[in-house]
Design a protein around this motif. Structure first.
Motif, PDB file in Angstrom:
ATOM      1  N   THR A 106      13.137  -1.322 -25.122  1.00 53.80           N
ATOM      2  CA  THR A 106      11.882  -0.734 -25.563  1.00 53.80           C
ATOM      3  C   THR A 106      11.263  -1.527 -26.698  1.00 53.80           C
ATOM      4  O   THR A 106      11.948  -1.877 -27.667  1.00 53.80           O
ATOM      5  CB  THR A 106      12.106   0.718 -26.043  1.00 53.80           C
ATOM      6  N   GLU A 127      11.957  -2.305 -20.361  1.00 54.63           N
ATOM      7  CA  GLU A 127      11.315  -1.389 -19.426  1.00 54.63           C
ATOM      8  C   GLU A 127      10.037  -0.774 -19.985  1.00 54.63           C
ATOM      9  O   GLU A 127       9.171  -0.345 -19.218  1.00 54.63           O
ATOM     10  CB  GLU A 127      12.281  -0.255 -19.074  1.00 54.63           C
ATOM     11  N   VAL A 128       9.915  -0.713 -21.315  1.00 53.21           N
ATOM     12  CA  VAL A 128       8.770  -0.068 -21.949  1.00 53.21           C
ATOM     13  C   VAL A 128       8.200  -0.981 -23.032  1.00 53.21           C
ATOM     14  O   VAL A 128       8.932  -1.455 -23.913  1.00 53.21           O
ATOM     15  CB  VAL A 128       9.167   1.280 -22.588  1.00 53.21           C
ATOM     16  N   ILE A 129       6.893  -1.237 -22.948  1.00 54.22           N
ATOM     17  CA  ILE A 129       6.160  -1.918 -24.014  1.00 54.22           C
ATOM     18  C   ILE A 129       4.968  -1.028 -24.338  1.00 54.22           C
ATOM     19  O   ILE A 129       4.064  -0.870 -23.521  1.00 54.22           O
ATOM     20  CB  ILE A 129       5.687  -3.330 -23.606  1.00 54.22           C
ATOM     21  N   LEU A 144       5.491 -11.153 -18.269  1.00 56.36           N
ATOM     22  CA  LEU A 144       5.970  -9.808 -18.552  1.00 56.36           C
ATOM     23  C   LEU A 144       7.292  -9.544 -17.839  1.00 56.36           C
ATOM     24  O   LEU A 144       7.530 -10.064 -16.742  1.00 56.36           O
ATOM     25  CB  LEU A 144       4.930  -8.775 -18.128  1.00 56.36           C
ATOM     26  N   LEU A 148       9.163  -3.831 -16.026  1.00 52.16           N
ATOM     27  CA  LEU A 148       8.032  -3.092 -16.574  1.00 52.16           C
ATOM     28  C   LEU A 148       7.231  -2.440 -15.444  1.00 52.16           C
ATOM     29  O   LEU A 148       6.855  -3.099 -14.486  1.00 52.16           O
ATOM     30  CB  LEU A 148       7.137  -4.043 -17.359  1.00 52.16           C
ATOM     31  N   ILE A 151       1.614  -1.126 -17.865  1.00 49.37           N
ATOM     32  CA  ILE A 151       1.032  -1.963 -18.917  1.00 49.37           C
ATOM     33  C   ILE A 151       0.170  -1.038 -19.764  1.00 49.37           C
ATOM     34  O   ILE A 151      -0.880  -0.577 -19.332  1.00 49.37           O
ATOM     35  CB  ILE A 151       0.213  -3.126 -18.334  1.00 49.37           C
ATOM     36  N   VAL A 171       4.885  -3.208 -11.498  1.00 47.79           N
ATOM     37  CA  VAL A 171       3.851  -2.485 -12.246  1.00 47.79           C
ATOM     38  C   VAL A 171       3.060  -1.573 -11.315  1.00 47.79           C
ATOM     39  O   VAL A 171       2.599  -1.998 -10.257  1.00 47.79           O
ATOM     40  CB  VAL A 171       2.902  -3.479 -12.955  1.00 47.79           C
TER      41      VAL A 171
END
Length: 222
Positions: A106, A127-129, A144, A148, A151, A171
């Motif tokens: 994260t 997995e998380v931005i 990326l 993920l 976005i 995505v």
């Protein structure tokens, strides 16, 4: 003794080069700025750790604060860190490359915002931005992480040096303003098919940059 350092306590300390955290400090609120070259921690503090002048939580699973004026141009996130906190690299002046280990899952909001970072090597398990995490940074090329799925909004907002962006095929959702003011970015490469791209949930605004930019599809050429 001091037990809490309040939000934005460092905001106006433009000439401070070293932060010394007392042993009694148990919590540090999110902050908007720091001008430190180094961070020191008093012996006996059972809430935080410092590794190579960088502040982490006690068990070294969360990176909390990178000194904004630390002179190094390259930084590798220590193994075992799973979270990069909000504002962790905010306004970093000299940092150019960050290597993120496979332990990180994260990256929180505004993590790299307004930093000089040009290149981020994401670990394969990110997995998380969160939103604004990379906004207004000095990024030039971004691939990326493949895991993920979303976005977040304003992720690359104001990244006016960004020239290359590769988006993974997993995505399924893209938020608003992701590519606004990315003046040098002319195309995006999506690793999936055109059909997959069309199925992604995107902003309703037809003028949003993600809806107007040219997109290339398929695997990258070797």
């Amino acid at each position: 003794g001091i037990t809490n350092i309040p939000w934005a306590s460092f905001y106006d300390l433009f000439n401070a080069v070293s932060l010394s955290i007392p042993s009694t400090v148990a919590s540090i609120d999110e902050y908007g700025n720091n001008s430190f070259i180094e961070i020191k921690l008093a012996d006996g503090n059972n809430y935080y750790s410092v590794v190579d002048d960088v502040l982490l939580n006690y068990d070294k699973t969360e990176l909390i604060m990178y000194p904004a004026k630390k002179v190094d141009e390259t930084y590798t996130v220590p193994d075992g860190v799973t979270i990069l906190s909000s504002y962790a690299f905010y306004l970093s002046e000299n940092l150019k490359t960050v290597n993120i280990s496979d332990d990180v899952t994260t990256i929180k909001g505004s993590c790299f915002e307004y930093s000089s970072v040009e290149n981020i090597n994401f670990g394969k398990n990110v997995e998380v931005i969160e939103s604004n995490a990379l906004a207004d940074a000095g990024l030039k090329t971004v691939v990326l992480p493949e895991k993920l799925t979303e976005i977040s909004w304003s992720l690359f907002y104001g990244c006016n040096s960004l020239e290359n962006l590769v988006i993974g095929s997993n995505v399924t959702k893209i938020g608003k303003y992701v590519l606004d003011y990315c003046y040098e970015l002319k195309t995006v490469h999506f690793l999936g098919t055109e059909e997959q791209w069309q199925a992604i949930t995107k902003p309703d605004d037809s003028e949003d940059a993600i809806n107007t930019i040219e997109v290339h599809f398929g695997a990258l050429e070797e």
